[in-house]
Design an enzyme around this catalytic site. Structure first.
Site, PDB file in Angstrom:
ATOM      1  N   SER A  17      37.819  26.640  21.957  1.00  0.00           N
ATOM      2  CA  SER A  17      38.098  26.305  23.355  1.00  0.00           C
ATOM      3  C   SER A  17      38.707  24.908  23.476  1.00  0.00           C
ATOM      4  O   SER A  17      39.680  24.703  24.220  1.00  0.00           O
ATOM      5  CB  SER A  17      36.805  26.377  24.177  1.00  0.00           C
ATOM      6  OG  SER A  17      36.303  27.691  24.221  1.00  0.00           O
ATOM      7  N   ARG A  40      35.571  17.710  28.113  1.00  0.00           N
ATOM      8  CA  ARG A  40      34.314  18.434  28.347  1.00  0.00           C
ATOM      9  C   ARG A  40      34.280  18.995  29.761  1.00  0.00           C
ATOM     10  O   ARG A  40      33.823  20.132  29.983  1.00  0.00           O
ATOM     11  CB  ARG A  40      33.136  17.497  28.109  1.00  0.00           C
ATOM     12  CG  ARG A  40      31.756  18.061  28.417  1.00  0.00           C
ATOM     13  CD  ARG A  40      31.319  19.163  27.500  1.00  0.00           C
ATOM     14  NE  ARG A  40      31.334  18.821  26.088  1.00  0.00           N
ATOM     15  CZ  ARG A  40      31.000  19.665  25.112  1.00  0.00           C
ATOM     16  NH1 ARG A  40      30.614  20.907  25.401  1.00  0.00           N
ATOM     17  NH2 ARG A  40      31.069  19.286  23.845  1.00  0.00           N
ATOM     18  N   HIS A  43      36.605  21.896  29.885  1.00  0.00           N
ATOM     19  CA  HIS A  43      35.948  23.011  29.192  1.00  0.00           C
ATOM     20  C   HIS A  43      34.938  23.697  30.107  1.00  0.00           C
ATOM     21  O   HIS A  43      34.809  24.927  30.112  1.00  0.00           O
ATOM     22  CB  HIS A  43      35.259  22.486  27.931  1.00  0.00           C
ATOM     23  CG  HIS A  43      34.456  23.503  27.195  1.00  0.00           C
ATOM     24  ND1 HIS A  43      33.083  23.595  27.313  1.00  0.00           N
ATOM     25  CD2 HIS A  43      34.818  24.483  26.327  1.00  0.00           C
ATOM     26  CE1 HIS A  43      32.641  24.575  26.552  1.00  0.00           C
ATOM     27  NE2 HIS A  43      33.666  25.136  25.950  1.00  0.00           N
TER      28      HIS A  43
END
Length: 210
Positions: A17, A40, A43
């Site tokens: 990812s 992050r 994500h």
């Protein structure tokens, strides 16, 4: 209709990812301290707008790391943000996370004063005898109350201000950006409890995964 799925092991999903995120950012570069946090959040949300929306005060990532090392606690505005914080990483750093939204004294004071419980939670958090990292992902009233408390002399150690919504959300974030306080803010309407937790986790992972 034939759909081809990428063959990948469960343990490799997160790694893949982040590779996709890096590919889709098409060579964009970020401050190396901020990059893991930005990625992050992308994500967590699959929303690349955060590459532009996240605003970091000067040196805030290093400040956060020092706070974790010194035993600062985290206060969230929702149970959801609290539940999203990685407790294993937090325990490794010797930290604690609090949420006061269902405390009886908070409920009573909010009702008596006609305030949101999230705002009243900030008053309770300000009485803690430790530096506090605030992770606000839902309630702009919490950010407004923190700003008011700062005008009264209170000093938050750090504010993660990423509430989502329409009413006073943008304005509340801009108040924090105008204040002299270490902060990570998601400018605009976007955010959420999951974003607040993702930022906290990203900050901790920089310490626990290196």
């Amino acid at each position: 209709m034939k759909i081809e799925l990428e063959q990948i092991s469960p343990m490799e999903i997160e790694k893949r990812s982040f590779e996709i995120i890096t590919e889709e950012l098409q060579g964009r570069t970020f401050d190396p301290w901020q990059e893991p946090i930005i990625k992050r959040v992308i994500h967590t949300t699959a929303d690349f707008d955060y590459a532009d929306n996240l605003v970091f005060s000067e040196g805030v990532v290093q400040t956060a790391h020092n706070l974790f090392r010194e035993g600062a606690c985290i206060v969230t505005d929702t149970k959801m943000a609290m539940s999203g914080i990685n407790k294993t990483a937090l325990a490794t750093l010797g930290g604690e996370v609090y949420n006061f939204i269902t405390d009886e004294d908070v409920i009573a004071q909010a009702k008596e004063q006609g305030l949101t419980r999230s705002a009243v939670c900030m008053d309770k958090a300000a009485k803690l005898d430790r530096p506090v990292i605030f992770a606000i992902g839902n309630a702009p009233t919490a950010l407004v109350r923190l700003y008011e408390l700062m005008q009264e002399g209170y000093r938050p150690a750090l504010i993660i201000g990423v509430p989502v919504g329409f009413v006073n959300v943008v304005q509340a974030k801009e108040l924090i950006l105008s204040a002299d306080v270490p902060s990570i803010i998601a400018r605009g309407r976007k955010g959420g409890s999951n974003v607040a937790a993702a930022i906290v986790n990203a900050l901790m992972y920089q310490l626990t995964r290196n």
